[in-house]
Design an enzyme around this catalytic site. Structure first.
Site, short mmCIF file in Angstrom:
data_model
loop_
_atom_site.label_atom_id
_atom_site.label_comp_id
_atom_site.label_asym_id
_atom_site.label_seq_id
_atom_site.Cartn_x
_atom_site.Cartn_y
_atom_site.Cartn_z
N GLY A 76 -47.59 20.14 23.17
CA GLY A 76 -48.33 21.30 23.68
C GLY A 76 -47.50 22.57 23.61
O GLY A 76 -47.42 23.33 24.57
N ALA A 77 -46.91 22.80 22.44
CA ALA A 77 -45.99 23.96 22.30
C ALA A 77 -46.65 25.16 21.64
O ALA A 77 -45.97 26.09 21.23
CB ALA A 77 -44.75 23.52 21.53
N SER A 78 -47.98 25.15 21.54
CA SER A 78 -48.65 26.26 20.86
C SER A 78 -48.76 27.52 21.73
O SER A 78 -49.11 28.59 21.24
CB SER A 78 -50.03 25.83 20.35
OG SER A 78 -50.81 25.33 21.41
N ARG A 79 -48.50 27.38 23.02
CA ARG A 79 -48.53 28.57 23.91
C ARG A 79 -47.87 28.25 25.25
O ARG A 79 -47.39 27.13 25.47
CB ARG A 79 -49.97 29.05 24.14
CG ARG A 79 -50.89 28.00 24.69
CD ARG A 79 -52.34 28.50 24.57
NE ARG A 79 -53.23 27.40 24.29
CZ ARG A 79 -53.83 26.67 25.22
NH1 ARG A 79 -53.64 26.91 26.48
NH2 ARG A 79 -54.64 25.68 24.89
N ASN B 116 -53.09 14.56 19.20
CA ASN B 116 -53.64 14.50 20.55
C ASN B 116 -52.80 13.49 21.32
O ASN B 116 -52.87 12.29 21.05
CB ASN B 116 -55.11 14.07 20.47
CG ASN B 116 -55.71 13.83 21.85
OD1 ASN B 116 -55.06 14.03 22.87
ND2 ASN B 116 -56.95 13.37 21.87
N ASN C 77 -44.86 18.24 27.61
CA ASN C 77 -45.38 19.47 28.24
C ASN C 77 -46.90 19.56 28.16
O ASN C 77 -47.50 20.22 29.01
CB ASN C 77 -44.72 20.68 27.55
CG ASN C 77 -45.42 21.97 27.91
OD1 ASN C 77 -45.16 22.56 28.96
ND2 ASN C 77 -46.35 22.40 27.05
N SER D 247 -45.51 19.00 38.45
CA SER D 247 -46.00 20.23 39.09
C SER D 247 -45.76 20.11 40.59
O SER D 247 -45.74 18.99 41.12
CB SER D 247 -47.50 20.39 38.83
OG SER D 247 -48.04 21.37 39.69
N TYR E 90 -55.63 16.28 38.60
CA TYR E 90 -54.39 16.92 38.15
C TYR E 90 -53.21 16.48 39.02
O TYR E 90 -52.14 16.13 38.51
CB TYR E 90 -54.58 18.43 38.21
CG TYR E 90 -53.43 19.25 37.65
CD1 TYR E 90 -53.22 19.37 36.28
CD2 TYR E 90 -52.54 19.89 38.51
CE1 TYR E 90 -52.18 20.14 35.78
CE2 TYR E 90 -51.49 20.65 38.02
CZ TYR E 90 -51.31 20.77 36.65
OH TYR E 90 -50.27 21.53 36.16
N LYS F 194 -49.87 14.46 37.86
CA LYS F 194 -48.53 15.05 37.99
C LYS F 194 -47.64 14.24 38.93
O LYS F 194 -46.42 14.22 38.77
CB LYS F 194 -48.64 16.51 38.46
CG LYS F 194 -49.32 17.41 37.42
CD LYS F 194 -48.52 17.43 36.12
CE LYS F 194 -49.11 18.32 35.05
NZ LYS F 194 -48.34 18.29 33.80
N ILE G 176 -46.79 29.56 37.37
CA ILE G 176 -46.15 30.23 36.24
C ILE G 176 -47.23 31.02 35.49
O ILE G 176 -48.34 30.50 35.30
CB ILE G 176 -45.49 29.19 35.29
CG1 ILE G 176 -44.54 28.25 36.07
CG2 ILE G 176 -44.78 29.89 34.13
CD1 ILE G 176 -43.35 28.89 36.74
#
Ligand code: NAP
Length: 244
Positions: A11-14, A62, A89, A141, A154, A158, A187
């Site tokens: 998940g490093a695209s943003r 995925n 991530n 988290s 969620y 986590k 964040i």
């Protein structure tokens, strides 16, 4: 000459994943920028890393899909022969109160956030065991530590990351593979951008620092945990939350 480290960031695209990918690349690692749907954004991250004179590749996968994760790690290992750092991530939210939360919303979040981390650890650690070294860092988290109304799926995912981290840390320690979790507070990313002003203000009131953190705050922590300096730290959850 020591071999160049290979780091996989899911998940490093943003957002936080992008900041971690950029920071690990600055430490000299070849960074695999994983994404699921956002190919263009992943390409931009690769270009930004290269513009700083560092190295990156992009790979679609995925993380919720066990077989796709196996294929991704097989490809990385056959291309580069090693995996030194894994950062789990990739994550999603599908918030809702318990009585309104569908089975699908529960499964989607747990499958991506928790099972996705398991899938990647499963295949990365196989290679790390052979290398007798490695660094695994997963994004938990503060919600996984304290809970949060409207985020049962969620929070469960986590909190699960914390158990997964502690169990894997014990299992892999004898081969010098460290496994740690980072628990960010609030964040500034697209994930928190969607919150209403009212929710953001209520969140800020809970943060002793009084402001949201930046993706770079998490990236610096991840880079430390991935470094040789953190060699004796394992099974830990580091809260990066402005004092929450
Ligand atoms: P974000 O801006 O929403 O980015 C999420 C990233 O995950 C995107 O790159 C997305 O890529 C990727 N992703 C989603 N589903 C995926 C899948 N199935 N397979 C592979 N990649 C997938 O989120 P963020 O705020 O940076 O959060 C990053 C991590 O930190 C998450 O685990 C989140 O739970 C955790 N965290 C964030 C905060 C916060 O305040 N922001 C606080 C605590 C914890 P695609 O678009 O390509 O799918």
């Amino acid at each position: 000459m020591t071999e160049q480290k290979v780091a996989v960031v899911t998940g490093a695209s943003r957002g936080i994943g992008k900041a971690i990918a950029m920071e690990l690349a600055r430490t000299g690692a070849l960074v695999i920028v994983n994404y699921n749907g956002s190919r263009e954004k992943a390409e931009e991250v690769k270009a930004q890393i290269e513009a700083e004179g560092n190295q990156a590749e992009i790979r679609q996968c995925n993380v919720a899909d066990f077989k796709s994760c196996e294929d991704m790690f097989q490809e990385i290992i056959s291309a580069h022969g090693r995996v030194d750092i894994l950062v789990n991530n990739a994550g999603i939210t599908r918030d809702g109160l318990l009585m309104k939360m569908s089975e699908e919303d529960f499964d989607a979040v747990v499958d991506t956030n928790l099972k996705g981390a398991f899938n990647c650890i499963r295949f990365a650690s196989r290679q790390m065991l052979k290398q007798r070294s490695g660094r695994i860092i997963s994004l938990s988290s503060v919600v996984g530590v304290y809970g949060n109304a409207g985020q049962a799926n969620y929070a469960a995912s986590k909190a699960g990351i914390i158990g997964l981290t502690k169990a894997c840390a014990k299992e892999l320690a004898s081969r010098h593979i460290t496994v740690n979790a980072i628990a960010p507070g609030f964040i500034e990313t697209e994930m928190t951008e969607v919150l209403s002003e009212k929710v953001k203000e209520a969140a800020k009131a809970q943060i002793p620092f009084g402001t949201f953190g930046q993706p770079e705050d998490i990236a610096k922590t991840a880079a430390f945990l991935a470094s040789d300096d953190a060699r004796y730290i394992t099974g830990q959850v580091i809260c990066v939350d402005g004092g929450m």
